[in-house]
Design a protein around this motif. Structure first.
Motif, PDB file in Angstrom:
ATOM      1  N   SER A 129      -1.444   0.924 -10.642  1.00 46.15           N
ATOM      2  CA  SER A 129      -2.264  -0.268 -10.436  1.00 46.15           C
ATOM      3  C   SER A 129      -1.514  -1.298  -9.586  1.00 46.15           C
ATOM      4  CB  SER A 129      -2.652  -0.882 -11.780  1.00 46.15           C
ATOM      5  OG  SER A 129      -3.384   0.036 -12.562  1.00 46.15           O
ATOM      6  N   VAL A 130      -0.222  -1.505  -9.915  1.00 48.24           N
ATOM      7  CA  VAL A 130       0.579  -2.455  -9.125  1.00 48.24           C
ATOM      8  C   VAL A 130       0.716  -1.980  -7.688  1.00 48.24           C
ATOM      9  CG1 VAL A 130       2.870  -3.494  -8.910  1.00 48.24           C
ATOM     10  CG2 VAL A 130       1.815  -3.251 -11.172  1.00 48.24           C
ATOM     11  N   TRP A 131       0.904  -0.666  -7.515  1.00 43.98           N
ATOM     12  CA  TRP A 131       1.008  -0.098  -6.151  1.00 43.98           C
ATOM     13  C   TRP A 131      -0.287  -0.296  -5.376  1.00 43.98           C
ATOM     14  CZ3 TRP A 131      -1.793   4.448  -4.759  1.00 43.98           C
ATOM     15  CH2 TRP A 131      -1.540   4.921  -3.466  1.00 43.98           C
ATOM     16  N   ALA A 132      -1.432  -0.054  -6.029  1.00 41.45           N
ATOM     17  CA  ALA A 132      -2.722  -0.225  -5.357  1.00 41.45           C
ATOM     18  C   ALA A 132      -2.987  -1.697  -5.029  1.00 41.45           C
ATOM     19  CB  ALA A 132      -3.843   0.333  -6.240  1.00 41.45           C
ATOM     20  N   TRP A 133      -2.508  -2.606  -5.849  1.00 45.02           N
ATOM     21  CA  TRP A 133      -2.741  -4.034  -5.625  1.00 45.02           C
ATOM     22  C   TRP A 133      -1.846  -4.601  -4.522  1.00 45.02           C
ATOM     23  CZ3 TRP A 133      -6.316  -7.362  -7.534  1.00 45.02           C
ATOM     24  CH2 TRP A 133      -6.087  -8.741  -7.356  1.00 45.02           C
ATOM     25  N   LEU A 134      -0.580  -4.145  -4.463  1.00 39.33           N
ATOM     26  CA  LEU A 134       0.372  -4.733  -3.519  1.00 39.33           C
ATOM     27  C   LEU A 134       0.458  -3.981  -2.203  1.00 39.33           C
ATOM     28  CD1 LEU A 134       3.310  -5.592  -5.969  1.00 39.33           C
ATOM     29  CD2 LEU A 134       1.511  -7.113  -5.124  1.00 39.33           C
ATOM     30  N   ASP A 135       0.471  -2.638  -2.258  1.00 42.59           N
ATOM     31  CA  ASP A 135       0.719  -1.846  -1.049  1.00 42.59           C
ATOM     32  C   ASP A 135      -0.567  -1.363  -0.383  1.00 42.59           C
ATOM     33  OD1 ASP A 135       3.338  -2.279  -1.612  1.00 42.59           O
ATOM     34  OD2 ASP A 135       3.731  -0.276  -2.414  1.00 42.59           O
ATOM     35  N   VAL A 136      -1.467  -0.773  -1.169  1.00 41.94           N
ATOM     36  CA  VAL A 136      -2.673  -0.179  -0.595  1.00 41.94           C
ATOM     37  C   VAL A 136      -3.751  -1.228  -0.384  1.00 41.94           C
ATOM     38  CG1 VAL A 136      -4.404   1.639  -0.899  1.00 41.94           C
ATOM     39  CG2 VAL A 136      -2.075   1.966  -1.748  1.00 41.94           C
ATOM     40  N   CYS A 137      -3.759  -2.240  -1.289  1.00 38.88           N
ATOM     41  CA  CYS A 137      -4.790  -3.286  -1.237  1.00 38.88           C
ATOM     42  C   CYS A 137      -6.187  -2.683  -1.349  1.00 38.88           C
ATOM     43  CB  CYS A 137      -4.687  -4.113   0.052  1.00 38.88           C
ATOM     44  SG  CYS A 137      -3.099  -4.984   0.228  1.00 38.88           S
ATOM     45  N   ALA A 186      -9.239  -2.130  -3.970  1.00 39.44           N
ATOM     46  CA  ALA A 186      -9.744  -2.599  -5.256  1.00 39.44           C
ATOM     47  C   ALA A 186     -10.194  -1.446  -6.153  1.00 39.44           C
ATOM     48  CB  ALA A 186     -10.895  -3.576  -5.039  1.00 39.44           C
ATOM     49  N   ASP A 187     -10.778  -0.395  -5.563  1.00 37.81           N
ATOM     50  CA  ASP A 187     -11.264   0.712  -6.387  1.00 37.81           C
ATOM     51  C   ASP A 187     -10.100   1.494  -7.014  1.00 37.81           C
ATOM     52  OD1 ASP A 187     -10.405   1.534  -3.927  1.00 37.81           O
ATOM     53  OD2 ASP A 187     -11.984   3.038  -3.642  1.00 37.81           O
ATOM     54  N   ILE A 188      -9.034   1.745  -6.228  1.00 38.73           N
ATOM     55  CA  ILE A 188      -7.867   2.444  -6.781  1.00 38.73           C
ATOM     56  C   ILE A 188      -7.216   1.614  -7.880  1.00 38.73           C
ATOM     57  CG2 ILE A 188      -5.599   3.416  -6.240  1.00 38.73           C
ATOM     58  CD1 ILE A 188      -6.576   3.979  -3.432  1.00 38.73           C
ATOM     59  N   PHE A 189      -7.102   0.312  -7.627  1.00 39.53           N
ATOM     60  CA  PHE A 189      -6.531  -0.570  -8.645  1.00 39.53           C
ATOM     61  C   PHE A 189      -7.383  -0.570  -9.912  1.00 39.53           C
ATOM     62  CE2 PHE A 189      -6.887  -4.739 -10.661  1.00 39.53           C
ATOM     63  CZ  PHE A 189      -5.607  -4.903 -11.133  1.00 39.53           C
ATOM     64  N   SER A 190      -8.702  -0.640  -9.758  1.00 37.23           N
ATOM     65  CA  SER A 190      -9.594  -0.718 -10.925  1.00 37.23           C
ATOM     66  C   SER A 190      -9.493   0.537 -11.788  1.00 37.23           C
ATOM     67  CB  SER A 190     -11.040  -0.924 -10.455  1.00 37.23           C
ATOM     68  OG  SER A 190     -11.152  -2.124  -9.710  1.00 37.23           O
ATOM     69  N   TRP A 191      -9.552   1.702 -11.164  1.00 34.15           N
ATOM     70  CA  TRP A 191      -9.496   2.937 -11.951  1.00 34.15           C
ATOM     71  C   TRP A 191      -8.154   3.092 -12.672  1.00 34.15           C
ATOM     72  CZ3 TRP A 191     -13.206   5.586 -13.795  1.00 34.15           C
ATOM     73  CH2 TRP A 191     -14.419   5.698 -13.126  1.00 34.15           C
ATOM     74  N   ASN A 192      -7.086   2.816 -11.990  1.00 37.67           N
ATOM     75  CA  ASN A 192      -5.772   2.954 -12.622  1.00 37.67           C
ATOM     76  C   ASN A 192      -5.577   1.931 -13.739  1.00 37.67           C
ATOM     77  OD1 ASN A 192      -3.789   4.996 -11.178  1.00 37.67           O
ATOM     78  ND2 ASN A 192      -5.058   4.086  -9.578  1.00 37.67           N
ATOM     79  N   PHE A 193      -6.118   0.730 -13.554  1.00 32.53           N
ATOM     80  CA  PHE A 193      -5.979  -0.269 -14.609  1.00 32.53           C
ATOM     81  C   PHE A 193      -6.837   0.091 -15.821  1.00 32.53           C
ATOM     82  CE2 PHE A 193      -6.677  -4.311 -16.756  1.00 32.53           C
ATOM     83  CZ  PHE A 193      -5.376  -4.808 -16.807  1.00 32.53           C
ATOM     84  N   ILE A 194      -8.011   0.652 -15.601  1.00 31.80           N
ATOM     85  CA  ILE A 194      -8.854   1.107 -16.714  1.00 31.80           C
ATOM     86  C   ILE A 194      -8.150   2.208 -17.500  1.00 31.80           C
ATOM     87  CG2 ILE A 194     -10.989   2.332 -17.281  1.00 31.80           C
ATOM     88  CD1 ILE A 194     -12.333   0.785 -15.000  1.00 31.80           C
TER      89      ILE A 194
END
Length: 305
Positions: A65-73, A75-83
């Motif tokens: 989730s941190v990687w998707a938020w900071l590096d990839v930017c 939102a969908d990758i961050f959301s799924w990983n955080f869930i």
């Protein structure tokens, strides 16, 4: 078929292929998440295995989730990983609560480690067994009797936790009962659930003893609800009776220096020279292994053949 073919063609060929690959590697957070995933999926079974798996997978999804938020930017990758991280966290809390709910006192924990855990019994199953005896350990003081010959009814099944019990019949010593052995397994096995009986032996504490006792009716109700526990106790009781039979077998001797072997009733083997034989006076009684071991017919005529 044409519609299916067009669907698969669009699914496979609609996206452009990778002509050039990214030269720089992903950040350290992405690789840490991958390592946590690999290590997390190596967990075992049981409560502690689940804690291991959910903790490492949760940390892996959090790193993703941190990687998707900071590096990839994204939102969908961050959301799924955080869930997925939240699901692992909730599961970790739930399993931790279950582990705390099946904690036991020191004596019950030692009993589990010594007797039930080597057999692969889970803590949830062991908890049902402990609750059946009201999670109570009974104390028997030195020289006090657990059962009196011809007087005490057979209404429970007990397992010795500490100390030593002396078994006698008509004042004659039979054998000892040591920790992790049942006190009344032969009596338990000799009766059906609907039958009643009394002890044919006397059980006396040679030291201060502690034992766990299951009431007969309550234990049979547990067996009716859980067949696995019924089979478990059947194995434990059968093994305990076999140990008592061999303990009696070592004390049974006949004339001419021969010792009776309870496994082969028609054959005898020579005992050690320094062991004095005991002359029998009655025939060996059949039934409970607690019977007096002085009933073997002299086989001098048989040994000369």
């Amino acid at each position: 078929m044409g519609e299916n073919a067009s669907f698969w063609e669009s699914l496979i060929y609609a996206h452009p292929t990778c002509t050039t690959w990214k030269q720089e590697a992903e950040g350290s957070i992405y690789h840490l998440a991958s390592i946590l995933f690999v290590v997390g999926f190596m967990g075992g079974s049981g409560f502690f295995g689940l804690l291991y798996v959910f903790s490492l997978l949760g940390l892996g999804f959090l790193c993703s989730s941190v990687w998707a938020w900071l590096d990839v930017c994204a939102a969908d990758i961050f959301s799924w990983n955080f869930i997925l991280f939240a699901i692992c966290f909730v599961q970790f809390i739930y399993v931790t609560y279950q582990v705390r709910s099946v904690s036991f006192d020191r004596e019950f924990q030692e009993l589990y480690s010594a007797l039930f855990q080597p057999l692969g019994i889970s803590l949830t199953v062991y908890r049902k067994i402990v609750l059946c005896c009201d999670a109570e350990v009974v104390t028997l003081e030195k020289e006090h009797c657990y059962a009196m010959q011809g007087k005490t009814p057979i209404d429970k099944l007990s397992l010795l936790v500490s100390g030593r019990i002396r078994v006698t019949v008509d004042g004659e010593f039979l054998h000892y009962i040591f920790p992790l052995q049942f006190l009344d397994s032969p009596e338990w096995d000799s009766l059906r659930p609907t039958e009643e009986g009394i002890f044919q032996v006397t059980l006396t504490a040679e030291t201060d003893c502690r034992y766990v006792a299951w009431r007969r009716k309550k234990l049979y109700l547990l067996f009716a609800k859980h067949r696995f526990i019924s089979r478990l106790f059947s194995i434990l009781i059968g093994s305990d009776i076999a140990e008592k039979l061999y303990a009696l077998n070592d004390r049974v001797h006949v004339g001419k220096g021969f010792r009776y072997d309870i496994r082969l009733p028609n054959f005898y083997h020579v005992s050690l020279p320094e062991t004095p034989p005991v002359q029998p006076s009655h025939h060996l009684q059949r039934g409970s292994p607690r019977r007096k071991p002085t009933g073997v017919t002299n086989c001098s005529s048989f040994s000369t053949q």
